[in-house]
Each structure stands twice: as structure tokens, then as C-alpha cells.
Design a protein around this motif. Sequence first.
Motif, PDB file in Angstrom:
ATOM      1  N   ASP A 101       4.837   0.538  12.134  1.00 17.62           N
ATOM      2  CA  ASP A 101       3.651  -0.143  11.615  1.00 17.62           C
ATOM      3  C   ASP A 101       3.555  -1.603  12.057  1.00 17.62           C
ATOM      4  O   ASP A 101       2.572  -2.285  11.745  1.00 17.62           O
ATOM      5  N   LEU A 104       0.748   4.037  -3.135  1.00 20.85           N
ATOM      6  CA  LEU A 104       0.240   5.414  -2.998  1.00 20.85           C
ATOM      7  C   LEU A 104       1.182   6.443  -3.628  1.00 20.85           C
ATOM      8  O   LEU A 104       0.745   7.222  -4.483  1.00 20.85           O
ATOM      9  N   ARG A 119       0.268   6.270  19.456  1.00 17.93           N
ATOM     10  CA  ARG A 119       0.018   5.027  18.739  1.00 17.93           C
ATOM     11  C   ARG A 119      -0.117   3.847  19.695  1.00 17.93           C
ATOM     12  O   ARG A 119       0.490   2.800  19.493  1.00 17.93           O
ATOM     13  N   LYS A 127       0.844  -1.207   0.000  1.00 20.35           N
ATOM     14  CA  LYS A 127       0.000   0.000   0.000  1.00 20.35           C
ATOM     15  C   LYS A 127       0.878   1.255   0.000  1.00 20.35           C
ATOM     16  O   LYS A 127       0.636   2.185  -0.754  1.00 20.35           O
ATOM     17  N   GLU A 150      13.140   4.050   3.439  1.00 22.89           N
ATOM     18  CA  GLU A 150      12.178   2.945   3.312  1.00 22.89           C
ATOM     19  C   GLU A 150      12.202   2.368   1.886  1.00 22.89           C
ATOM     20  O   GLU A 150      12.382   3.124   0.919  1.00 22.89           O
ATOM     21  N   ALA A 154      -2.651  10.282   3.295  1.00 31.87           N
ATOM     22  CA  ALA A 154      -1.628  10.168   2.252  1.00 31.87           C
ATOM     23  C   ALA A 154      -2.001  10.912   0.973  1.00 31.87           C
ATOM     24  O   ALA A 154      -1.176  11.032   0.059  1.00 31.87           O
ATOM     25  N   VAL A 205      13.054  12.557   9.930  1.00 31.99           N
ATOM     26  CA  VAL A 205      12.872  11.683   8.773  1.00 31.99           C
ATOM     27  C   VAL A 205      11.375  11.498   8.556  1.00 31.99           C
ATOM     28  O   VAL A 205      10.673  11.023   9.450  1.00 31.99           O
ATOM     29  N   THR A 206      10.885  11.910   7.398  1.00 33.18           N
ATOM     30  CA  THR A 206       9.467  11.733   7.092  1.00 33.18           C
ATOM     31  C   THR A 206       9.315  10.989   5.768  1.00 33.18           C
ATOM     32  O   THR A 206       9.929  11.367   4.771  1.00 33.18           O
ATOM     33  N   THR A 222       6.370  10.199   3.747  1.00 38.98           N
ATOM     34  CA  THR A 222       5.616  10.871   2.671  1.00 38.98           C
ATOM     35  C   THR A 222       6.215  12.248   2.373  1.00 38.98           C
ATOM     36  O   THR A 222       6.150  12.716   1.237  1.00 38.98           O
ATOM     37  N   ARG A 271       0.472  14.279  13.511  1.00 41.30           N
ATOM     38  CA  ARG A 271       0.968  14.074  12.147  1.00 41.30           C
ATOM     39  C   ARG A 271       0.929  15.337  11.295  1.00 41.30           C
ATOM     40  O   ARG A 271       0.184  15.429  10.312  1.00 41.30           O
ATOM     41  N   PRO A 272       1.744  16.304  11.648  1.00 43.48           N
ATOM     42  CA  PRO A 272       1.767  17.558  10.881  1.00 43.48           C
ATOM     43  C   PRO A 272       2.379  17.375   9.484  1.00 43.48           C
ATOM     44  O   PRO A 272       2.951  16.322   9.198  1.00 43.48           O
ATOM     45  N   ILE A 273       2.246  18.408   8.637  1.00 45.87           N
ATOM     46  CA  ILE A 273       2.884  18.366   7.310  1.00 45.87           C
ATOM     47  C   ILE A 273       3.853  19.537   7.144  1.00 45.87           C
ATOM     48  O   ILE A 273       4.195  19.925   6.029  1.00 45.87           O
ATOM     49  N   ASP A 274       4.277  20.116   8.298  1.00 43.50           N
ATOM     50  CA  ASP A 274       5.143  21.297   8.228  1.00 43.50           C
ATOM     51  C   ASP A 274       6.424  21.046   7.431  1.00 43.50           C
ATOM     52  O   ASP A 274       6.897  21.926   6.707  1.00 43.50           O
ATOM     53  N   LEU A 275       6.972  19.835   7.508  1.00 42.44           N
ATOM     54  CA  LEU A 275       8.242  19.578   6.815  1.00 42.44           C
ATOM     55  C   LEU A 275       8.050  19.531   5.296  1.00 42.44           C
ATOM     56  O   LEU A 275       8.911  19.963   4.539  1.00 42.44           O
ATOM     57  N   HIS A 276       6.874  19.041   4.847  1.00 36.79           N
ATOM     58  CA  HIS A 276       6.570  19.060   3.414  1.00 36.79           C
ATOM     59  C   HIS A 276       6.539  20.520   2.940  1.00 36.79           C
ATOM     60  O   HIS A 276       7.102  20.867   1.902  1.00 36.79           O
TER      61      HIS A 276
HETATM   62  C1  UD1 Z   1       4.361   6.886   6.607  1.00 37.29           C
HETATM   63  C2  UD1 Z   1       3.562   5.638   6.348  1.00 37.29           C
HETATM   64  C3  UD1 Z   1       3.012   5.075   7.660  1.00 37.29           C
HETATM   65  C4  UD1 Z   1       4.147   4.888   8.678  1.00 37.29           C
HETATM   66  C5  UD1 Z   1       4.983   6.149   8.806  1.00 37.29           C
HETATM   67  C6  UD1 Z   1       6.225   5.950   9.649  1.00 37.29           C
HETATM   68  C7  UD1 Z   1       2.686   5.984   4.115  1.00 37.29           C
HETATM   69  C8  UD1 Z   1       1.506   6.278   3.263  1.00 37.29           C
HETATM   70  N1  UD1 Z   1       2.479   5.953   5.448  1.00 37.29           N
HETATM   71  O1  UD1 Z   1       3.481   7.855   7.157  1.00 37.29           O
HETATM   72  O2  UD1 Z   1       2.380   3.823   7.391  1.00 37.29           O
HETATM   73  O3  UD1 Z   1       3.596   4.600   9.941  1.00 37.29           O
HETATM   74  O4  UD1 Z   1       5.427   6.599   7.507  1.00 37.29           O
HETATM   75  O5  UD1 Z   1       7.003   4.922   9.158  1.00 37.29           O
HETATM   76  O6  UD1 Z   1       3.769   5.748   3.632  1.00 37.29           O
HETATM   77  N2  UD1 Z   1       6.405  14.654  10.955  1.00 37.29           N
HETATM   78  C9  UD1 Z   1       6.469  16.002  11.269  1.00 37.29           C
HETATM   79  N3  UD1 Z   1       6.252  16.911  10.267  1.00 37.29           N
HETATM   80  C10 UD1 Z   1       5.982  16.537   8.974  1.00 37.29           C
HETATM   81  C11 UD1 Z   1       5.928  15.166   8.676  1.00 37.29           C
HETATM   82  C12 UD1 Z   1       6.149  14.248   9.694  1.00 37.29           C
HETATM   83  O7  UD1 Z   1       6.701  16.375  12.413  1.00 37.29           O
HETATM   84  O8  UD1 Z   1       5.813  17.424   8.113  1.00 37.29           O
HETATM   85  C13 UD1 Z   1       6.640  13.650  12.026  1.00 37.29           C
HETATM   86  C14 UD1 Z   1       5.402  12.790  12.311  1.00 37.29           C
HETATM   87  O9  UD1 Z   1       4.540  13.439  13.209  1.00 37.29           O
HETATM   88  C15 UD1 Z   1       6.036  11.546  12.884  1.00 37.29           C
HETATM   89  C16 UD1 Z   1       7.337  11.414  12.087  1.00 37.29           C
HETATM   90  O10 UD1 Z   1       7.602  12.722  11.553  1.00 37.29           O
HETATM   91  O11 UD1 Z   1       6.352  11.729  14.239  1.00 37.29           O
HETATM   92  C17 UD1 Z   1       7.306  10.408  10.966  1.00 37.29           C
HETATM   93  O12 UD1 Z   1       6.147  10.621  10.170  1.00 37.29           O
HETATM   94  P1  UD1 Z   1       6.117  10.336   8.604  1.00 37.29           P
HETATM   95  O13 UD1 Z   1       7.275   9.503   8.208  1.00 37.29           O
HETATM   96  O14 UD1 Z   1       5.913  11.620   7.885  1.00 37.29           O
HETATM   97  O15 UD1 Z   1       4.795   9.467   8.458  1.00 37.29           O
HETATM   98  P2  UD1 Z   1       3.898   9.389   7.177  1.00 37.29           P
HETATM   99  O16 UD1 Z   1       4.738   9.689   5.980  1.00 37.29           O
HETATM  100  O17 UD1 Z   1       2.653  10.155   7.389  1.00 37.29           O
END
Ligand code: UD1
Length: 421
Positions: free
Chosen positions: A308, A27, A334, A23, A190, A94, A163-164, A166, A122-127
Motif C-alpha cells: 500500500d 473495517l 498494481r 481504514k 499486520e 472488503a 498470507v492474506t 482479510t 484478488r480471489p477469495i479462495d483461501l477464505h
Molecule cells: C488487504 C488490505 C489492502 C492491502 C492488502 C495487502 C484491507 C481491507 N485491505 O487486502 O489494503 O493492500 O491486504 O497488504 O485490509 N489471495 C489469494 N486468495 C485469497 C486471498 C488473497 O490468492 O483468498 C492473494 C491476493 O491475490 C494477493 C495476496 O493473496 O496476491 C494478498 O492479498 P490479501 O492480503 O488477501 O489482500 P486483502 O486482504 O484483500
Amino acid sequence: MLYYLSIKGGQKLKGSVSISGAKNSALPLLASTLLSKNKITLSNMPNVVDVKTLTKLLENLGATKSSEGNSVSIDTTTVDSACANYDIVRKMRASILTLGPLLARFGHCEVSMPGGCAIGQRPIDLHLKALELMGAKIELKQGYVVAKAPEGLKGATIIFDKVTVTGSENIIMAASLANGVTKLVNIAKEPEVVQLCEVLMEAGVSIEGVGTANLSIVGSYGELLDMKDVKVIPDRIEAGTYLCAGAITNSKITITNVIPKHLESITLKLRQMGFDFEIGENSITILPAGKIKACDIETSEYPGFPTDMQAQFMALCTQANDTSIIDERLFENRFMHVSELVRMGANIKLKGHSATVGGNTDLISADVMATDLRASSALILAALVAKGTTKVHRIYHLDRGYENLEGKFSALGANIERLEE
Ligand code: UD1
């Protein structure tokens, strides 16, 4: 129609189960079709709700789609909207994966902010910060990310604070169409990120450092890519879940269509717990343990132990010979499976991001509720060894990420049925 799963515990498992496509690879690959100047066929696509949701989002933007079995062909040349609206994005976080490709392709886009999620903020600030460094002007308006880069995104050096997964994928896709070279530091490693890079490289994008934390990507100056058909890699989390099913019932089962290397942190942990394996090129057989040993787990980014798989191992640890400690390092909330496992007789104490899991537990059946995707699979694993018949409600969470779950478990000999609420 709402369904629940009814699982009668106490059955040994046997036989083999074929693992579906990942999955979390399907995506970003679907999102990447927005970068293509031609139609692409993705094969080995898992038949799960999250994949259907993102496909629907692409169709909403104007893409055309056809499906045959587990293959989906997507043509995004017809896309005429750059607005990913709330109705779809709210169903799946996602969907944010369309942000980078839409902005890179159209020079502007509007993507609804993903809502709060059950497993933490689960913020998106880093994106967003990364896209700003690439020259995008970003505003948040009425729940939407409104992004503009009329002259195109430009190459930049971006160091991710965390490390993020998505986030890495979004920026890798954006950088592929940017003007100039983008250097990315502290990128996710990953296998799903690696597959995305490989697909982009096949389409002619030069990417150095694939599989490491540092990438250098030469953008195409806005020119769409000549993307090729792709087969989605196997789902290492689905695979790990079935290995845990073998482990918790202490049965010999085989998983097929897997890449054993992607499962090393999981098989290593299971070895520490007393299990042995026969590992083939594309298959893994788990062998019963003399006794299941307690273990300590700390979740981390790949190649570390995946968050996961945390819930599934917690269910397994209830059957170990002693107390296990599980530290969740990625997501603050979690642990929602804990209260449900406790209702089944588990002895689990939570303190901050750490769970102390008592072993030697006789689990008993109960009515339990799935709360998120992986938490739900932990309840199924617990039900496999619980005394009596457990009912797992709200299984739409499971359908987001597990293809034909009750079919696959039944084939392994489990006593499991999907019934109407
Ligand atoms: C992806 C996976 C999900 C998995 C996760 C961690 C997909 C579709 N989903 O989720 O199954 O559990 O990776 O392996 O691939 N964070 C920030 N700011 C951001 C982005 C992330 O602070 O802008 C933090 C999150 O809150 C979290 C950490 O970074 O604590 C990791 O999150 P992230 O790797 O981004 O998770 P997803 O990509 O959403």
C-alpha cells in the motif's frame, strides 16, 4: 457531483498533520460487531467512504447505528438478515469481511462475490477453503457465496497457502464463535489483524500467538460475545503517505497520533534514501535530506515493506539521485499509476512485476487520472513537486481511504484545491 484536485507544485511543506484512524482496522472491527451481543462504540473512526460503505452494509442487514464526530456506535442485536447483497459489496471488496461473522452467527449466509478489482484478480479462495475446513458447505450461486453450517462451525487446523490479511481476519472472527479450538498457520501479522485479536480477547475469546503467524483460538460454541468499546489504531498508510509528502518536497513536517513502531519499514526505507527523523512516543518528524538517494524496494507482508506504500515511493524515487528498482510481490497489476506518472515526465520502465524508476526527473504538470486508492496518492505526491498545476481526476478513489486529504495538505502549506469537474 464529480470533483478533481488542482495542485500547484513547487511549494515546500511545513507544520504538522494529525493522522486518522486506520481504514483497514476500522473495517474488520465493524464486521466484528456482528459477533457481539451488545452495542459497541468504535472511536477514532476515519471519515472515509469505505468505512461508510461497510456501516451501510451492516445497517442493510438490520443493525442500528449512531454517530458523533469520529465515533460510531453499532448495535447488531437487531440484525435479521444474513444476506450481503451485490449493490453494496460491489462498491468495496472488503465487504467480504462479513462472510465469517455472518456464517458463524447465523449458521448460514449469502454474501455477494466481490467483483474484479483494479489491482488484480484478488480471489477469495483461501477464505472459502478455510471455512470449508471448519465444516461449512459452500456453493457459488448467481454471483453469491452461499454458505451453510447449520450445526455451527467447528474448530479445525488451517494452513493458509498464502498470507492474506482479510482472509486471516475473516477466519479469526469465524473461529471465535466456532465449536472447539481452531489452529491457524501462516496468518497475517499486520497491526490491524493484531487489533482485531485484541478486541476479541477483551470480549473473552482465548487467542494464543497474537502477532505471530500461528494462532490458536478457542471458540464460544456459538455464544455471542460481550464486546467492549474500542479506539481504532492510527492509519500507518496515511501516515506513510504524509511522510512521503515531506520527503518528496524535502521539507520538515511532523505527523502526530501515530504508532512509530507500525511505520518502521517505511522510516527505514526513507533513512536509506537519506532522510532523518525525530521520533516521539506518538509522533514522527521527517527532516530534509542532503540529497535523496535511490533505493530498491520489494513489497511484502508486514513487517516488510507494504504494497500500500509502493505507489507513493515510486513517485518519490523519481526525485532520487539515481535509478531505483521497485518489485511488487503481492498484486500482479498494481502498477496503474505508472502510465500517469509517465505522463508527468517520469522515466519508468516496467518488466513483469518490476519497475525501474529513473531519478533526477523534472516532473511537469498534467491532467491525470486516479486509478485506485494508493495510486491516486502517488499522483498527488508527484504533483507537489511538478512544474505548473496538475489536475488529478476521479478522486473518488482517494475519498475511499484518505480523510480530509486536501484540508490536511493545505494545512501543511500545499497549494491544493478540490474543484467541481
Ligand atoms: C488487504 C488490505 C489492502 C492491502 C492488502 C495487502 C484491507 C481491507 N485491505 O487486502 O489494503 O493492500 O491486504 O497488504 O485490509 N489471495 C489469494 N486468495 C485469497 C486471498 C488473497 O490468492 O483468498 C492473494 C491476493 O491475490 C494477493 C495476496 O493473496 O496476491 C494478498 O492479498 P490479501 O492480503 O488477501 O489482500 P486483502 O486482504 O484483500
